[in-house]
Motif scaffolding. Structure first.
Motif, short mmCIF file in Angstrom:
data_model
loop_
_atom_site.label_atom_id
_atom_site.label_comp_id
_atom_site.label_asym_id
_atom_site.label_seq_id
_atom_site.Cartn_x
_atom_site.Cartn_y
_atom_site.Cartn_z
N LEU A 6 0.84 -1.20 0.00
CA LEU A 6 0.00 0.00 0.00
C LEU A 6 0.87 1.25 0.00
CD1 LEU A 6 -2.81 -0.77 2.62
CD2 LEU A 6 -3.12 -0.41 0.17
N ILE A 7 0.52 2.17 -0.84
CA ILE A 7 1.19 3.47 -0.83
C ILE A 7 0.58 4.31 0.29
CG2 ILE A 7 1.70 5.55 -2.17
CD1 ILE A 7 1.19 3.82 -4.70
N ARG A 8 1.42 4.94 1.11
CA ARG A 8 0.90 5.74 2.23
C ARG A 8 1.02 7.23 1.93
NH1 ARG A 8 1.57 1.78 6.29
NH2 ARG A 8 1.78 -0.16 5.14
N ARG A 9 0.02 7.95 2.37
CA ARG A 9 0.06 9.42 2.36
C ARG A 9 -0.11 9.90 3.80
NH1 ARG A 9 -3.70 12.79 -1.62
NH2 ARG A 9 -2.58 14.42 -0.48
N ALA A 10 0.67 10.89 4.17
CA ALA A 10 0.53 11.43 5.53
C ALA A 10 -0.86 12.01 5.71
CB ALA A 10 1.59 12.50 5.77
#
Length: 305
Positions: free
Chosen positions: A223-227
């Protein structure tokens, strides 16, 4: 005349009478009492009819006590002060209300079983004034500033702690309405790895972070994470534009935003990503019937775990 006579004045009527005496104004008395002027006038009129005397001489500018009114004022003031003393004396003998802290991570108004508890016990408990996280509430328990806490998770949990697991809160997947999976009843995280996930930093809740990581590591693609953004609404707007997705506790997924849908996860992921909710109480909790009833209530009534 006996004490059960229906023609006796009510406490409210006597309170209204004293307020007018003190303010020498119906308008001022109404403001002091926090009521509108018409019901105040009605109560004074009924009091005069019950006593069959005129208590005030008044016109559009002045209010003057009659001789009967002056005599009544002295007696009524003593009577109300005595009633206040009696009430205070009884209250001080009552058991102090236990103080409940509730984590701001969840909205308990949307968890039916816990909402029912607050409905049943609302008059017998006090809600802690601070809007704290679970970690902060545990510190307040240690300091004995609160008696009970509803927390969504906490590190280093000890089986000897005064605690009960009372609920598991599922996470809902927040998707753009334009995403193909938005049409499915339940969604597999494997099918949405094309979207970045708004996610919190591990130090904010290490235990739950690791719980989720175990699930994320089983996916076919990372999974790509975004803050996380400063507030949920900003993130929901980003999701509506197809710029990401979110995982929200079901009780917090109430905002209606155009272009956004809330979806349940498939069974296996749903269970593993649920948030455990605990009732905690302080170690030196006073031993009394109310505290015992509260703990027993959660033991007996909340069986959705």
């Amino acid at each position: 005349m006996d004490i059960y006579n229906k023609k006796l004045p009510t406490v409210k009527q006597l309170q209204y009478f004293v307020a007018v005496c003190e303010e020498r104004s119906f308008r001022g008395a109404a403001e002091k009492l926090g009521v509108s002027q018409p019901p105040l006038s009605v109560q004074i009129k009924e009091l005069e009819e019950k006593l069959d005397v005129m208590l005030f001489l008044r016109n559009s500018h002045n209010v003057v006590l009659t001789t009967e009114g002056e005599a009544l004022k002295l007696r009524v003031t003593r009577l109300l002060n005595e009633l206040c003393t009696i009430t205070h004396a009884i209250k001080t003998k009552d058991v102090a209300k236990p103080v409940f802290g509730t984590t701001k991570t969840l909205s308990f108004d949307f968890i039916p079983s816990i909402k029912l508890f607050f409905s049943n016990f609302g008059e017998q408990i006090e809600i802690y004034k601070h809007n704290y996280t679970s970690k902060e509430l545990l510190l307040e328990l240690q300091k004995e500033n609160i008696d009970f806490a509803l927390v969504s998770d906490y590190p280093m949990r000890n089986q000897n702690d005064n605690s009960l697991l009372i609920h598991r809160e599922p996470l809902l997947l927040v998707l753009p309405e334009s995403h193909p999976c938005s049409q499915q009843e339940k969604v597999d995280l494997n099918d949405v790895t094309d979207l970045p996930l708004f996610w919190f930093r591990s130090y904010l809740n290490p235990v739950f972070y690791q719980q989720c990581e175990h699930v994320f590591k089983t996916l076919n693609f990372p999974l790509i994470r975004r803050a996380e953004l400063p507030d949920s609404l900003s993130m929901l707007l980003e999701v509506s534009l197809g710029k990401g997705m979110m995982l929200l506790p079901q009780s917090m997924a109430q905002a209606k935003v155009t272009g956004v849908v809330y979806k349940q996860l498939i069974r296996n992921q749903d269970r593993k990503l649920s948030i455990p909710v605990y009732l905690m109480w302080r170690k030196n909790l006073p031993k009394n019937s109310l505290n015992d009833v509260i703990i027993t209530y959660f033991q007996d009534k909340l069986c959705d775990v």
